[in-house]
Design an enzyme around this catalytic site. Structure first.
Site, short mmCIF file in Angstrom:
data_model
loop_
_atom_site.label_atom_id
_atom_site.label_comp_id
_atom_site.label_asym_id
_atom_site.label_seq_id
_atom_site.Cartn_x
_atom_site.Cartn_y
_atom_site.Cartn_z
N CYS A 95 0.82 -1.23 0.00
CA CYS A 95 0.00 0.00 0.00
C CYS A 95 0.84 1.27 0.00
O CYS A 95 0.33 2.35 -0.28
CB CYS A 95 -0.92 0.03 1.21
SG CYS A 95 -2.30 -1.10 1.07
N1 CO8 Z 1 -20.25 -9.43 7.18
C1 CO8 Z 1 -20.76 -9.62 8.41
N2 CO8 Z 1 -20.00 -9.88 9.49
C2 CO8 Z 1 -18.68 -9.96 9.33
C3 CO8 Z 1 -18.07 -9.77 8.06
C4 CO8 Z 1 -18.91 -9.51 6.97
N3 CO8 Z 1 -18.42 -9.33 5.72
N4 CO8 Z 1 -16.75 -9.89 8.18
C5 CO8 Z 1 -16.51 -10.15 9.48
N5 CO8 Z 1 -17.66 -10.21 10.17
C6 CO8 Z 1 -17.85 -10.46 11.60
C7 CO8 Z 1 -16.65 -11.20 12.19
O1 CO8 Z 1 -16.76 -12.60 12.00
C8 CO8 Z 1 -16.72 -10.78 13.64
O2 CO8 Z 1 -17.67 -11.58 14.30
P1 CO8 Z 1 -17.40 -12.04 15.81
O3 CO8 Z 1 -17.32 -10.77 16.62
O4 CO8 Z 1 -18.60 -12.89 16.12
O5 CO8 Z 1 -16.11 -12.79 15.79
C9 CO8 Z 1 -17.27 -9.37 13.58
O6 CO8 Z 1 -17.93 -9.25 12.32
C10 CO8 Z 1 -16.19 -8.30 13.70
O7 CO8 Z 1 -15.13 -8.65 12.76
P2 CO8 Z 1 -13.73 -7.92 12.77
O8 CO8 Z 1 -13.21 -7.85 14.17
O9 CO8 Z 1 -12.85 -8.56 11.72
O10 CO8 Z 1 -14.18 -6.47 12.25
P3 CO8 Z 1 -13.42 -5.11 12.32
O11 CO8 Z 1 -14.31 -4.17 13.01
O12 CO8 Z 1 -12.02 -5.24 12.82
O13 CO8 Z 1 -13.34 -4.67 10.78
C11 CO8 Z 1 -11.69 -4.55 9.00
C12 CO8 Z 1 -12.62 -5.44 9.85
C13 CO8 Z 1 -12.59 -3.65 8.18
C14 CO8 Z 1 -10.86 -5.43 8.10
C15 CO8 Z 1 -10.81 -3.70 9.91
O14 CO8 Z 1 -10.19 -4.49 10.90
C16 CO8 Z 1 -9.72 -2.96 9.13
O15 CO8 Z 1 -9.96 -2.24 8.21
N6 CO8 Z 1 -8.46 -3.08 9.58
C17 CO8 Z 1 -7.33 -2.42 8.91
C18 CO8 Z 1 -6.98 -3.20 7.70
C19 CO8 Z 1 -6.01 -2.53 6.80
O16 CO8 Z 1 -5.89 -1.35 6.68
N7 CO8 Z 1 -5.30 -3.34 6.11
C20 CO8 Z 1 -4.40 -2.86 5.14
C21 CO8 Z 1 -4.26 -3.92 4.20
S1 CO8 Z 1 -3.93 -3.42 2.65
C22 CO8 Z 1 -2.26 -3.35 2.23
O17 CO8 Z 1 -1.38 -3.18 2.97
C23 CO8 Z 1 -1.92 -3.57 0.80
C24 CO8 Z 1 -1.90 -4.96 0.46
C25 CO8 Z 1 -1.99 -5.11 -0.98
C26 CO8 Z 1 -3.26 -5.36 -1.55
C27 CO8 Z 1 -3.52 -6.11 -2.62
C28 CO8 Z 1 -4.38 -7.05 -3.04
C29 CO8 Z 1 -5.53 -7.76 -2.63
#
Ligand code: CO8
Length: 381
Positions: free
Chosen positions: A165
């Protein structure tokens, strides 16, 4: 771990033009979730006996409301929509091109690059270097950048680089260093991101995160003719190893056939850990950088932040400004584009810089896998 800063004494470097290619197809959260839930129903029906016997967990539905609340994302642009939304396929349908046709990344790059060149008042032959900086390259070699250089008709040298990123800000600093050292006068940094090619659309935790796009920037040793020239006052890069965002796909995969089809050969992350660890590090880097330049955060007009997650950006902006930022101060494009990896902060800049007066300041910042953080202080001139 320490950051590196390059400033003082050397040649001035200017950001003289940017360009953006947006694919024509967009997928809303609702469309994405409908297809994902069809896949889940098919999967659970197919494995009903194993699920009932407790040998396999049932997959759970996704939710458009969750996606928007957790990330701020409402839609994403994609190179191919049909393949992604087909519950039997769930990956973009992109045909391999023969060697005598331009690659998909090259085609995207040309559109963004030509717009940036036009704004900078340059012809392709004015370029001394082309840097293709992106999270994934369509092939290993010849370098995408060399193909783009050839298709544009520019001379000089070209190379690919990947810092996930943060590729665009890291590329910007390489361009700046080349100009300051005298090895180039005009450099194109281009970021074709086909993130959907490496996204596991069968994974509920991450299927909504990424979109496709291409951005371009021209860095020069002199201001261009447009009214939106920015002097690069400072750029700072930092990396620290983390397993929390990984892409294990690589040329050695075929040495072990058992791993090729595994989900961790696609994008995987521990989203919560990324959130907790990266936000404070980004804010600290920007605050240290501003302090070293004697710039108060109150003097900033704008933060063009990496567009991964709205809640991350709200938190980082608050830690930099000491209060909540307005959307004018920290513009959001991820609602429409989703996370487009290295291109995100450049899209934010491209769409939100025309209102700058001479002397006004902003920070362009990226962060992501590695971990990696890049921050660039820009002043309208
Ligand atoms: N729908 C419904 N429920 C869901 C879903 C969904 N789609 N997904 C997860 N849940 C559930 C989970 O199972 C969990 O349930 P439980 O509490 O029962 O276990 C609950 O919702 C909460 O899940 P999370 O804790 O995972 O949710 P978050 O509030 O943490 O949100 C995010 C998830 C949005 C992923 C968040 O953590 C986030 O954005 N974090 C930062 C990520 C980030 O910035 N990453 C950067 C990566 S990108 C990068 O560096 C480049 C890489 C290159 C990319 C190229 C190609 C692909």
């Amino acid at each position: 771990m320490t950051g590196t800063s390059v400033s003082s004494g050397a040649k001035e470097v200017y950001l003289t033009g940017t360009g953006l290619y947006t694919p024509p197809n967009s997928i809303s959260n609702e469309e994405l979730v409908e297809s994902f839930n069809q896949f889940v129903d098919l999967h659970n029906a197919e494995h009903a006996d194993a699920i009932a016997a407790g040998d396999m967990p049932a997959l759970a539905h996704s939710s458009a409301e969750f996606i928007e609340k957790a990330s701020g994302i409402r839609s994403r642009f994609v190179v191919n929509k049909e393949g992604i939304l087909d519950p039997h396929r769930m990956t973009p349908n992109i045909s391999e091109r023969p060697n005598d046709e331009p690659s998909v990344m090259c085609e995207m790059a040309l559109i963004a690059a030509r717009e940036a060149l036009k704004t900078a008042g340059l012809e392709p032959e004015d370029l001394d270097a082309v840097i293709c900086a992106a999270s994934n390259m369509q092939r290993a070699y010849p370098a995408m950048a060399v193909e783009i250089q050839s298709a544009l008709g520019s001379g000089g040298f070209a190379f690919d680089m990947n810092v996930a990123c943060s590729s665009a800000t890291f590329g910007l600093q390489q361009a700046r260093d080349a100009i300051r050292s005298g090895s180039a006068r005009h450099v194109l940094v281009v970021n074709p991101e086909i993130c959907t090619g490496h996204l596991n659309f069968r994974d509920r935790d991450s299927h909504f995160i990424f979109g496709d796009v291409c951005t371009a920037m021209i860095l020069s040793d002199q201001p261009g003719p447009s009214e939106s020239n920015f002097r690069v006052l400072d750029s700072r890069l930092q990396t620290m190893f983390s397993n929390n965002i990984r892409n294990n796909f690589g040329f050695l995969n075929r040495g072990d056939e058992t791993g090729v089809g595994k989900a961790d050969k696609l994008f995987v992350q521990e989203g919560r850990k990324v959130f907790k660890e990266v936000c404070p590090a980004v804010a600290a880097q920007i605050n240290d950088q501003l302090a070293s330049l004697d710039i108060a955060s109150g003097d900033l007009k704008r933060l063009w932040l990496h567009q991964a997650n709205l809640n991350m950006n709200v938190l980082i902006a608050k830690r930099v400004l000491g209060r909540d930022a307005t959307t004018d101060e920290a513009p959001v494009i991820l609602d429409e584009y989703a996370n487009t990896s290295s291109a995100g902060s450049v899209i934010a800049f491209h769409k939100h810089h025309d209102d700058f007066d001479v002397g006004e300041l902003g920070v362009l910042s990226s962060f992501g896998a590695g971990y990696s953080i890049g921050s660039v202080v820009l002043q309208r001139c």
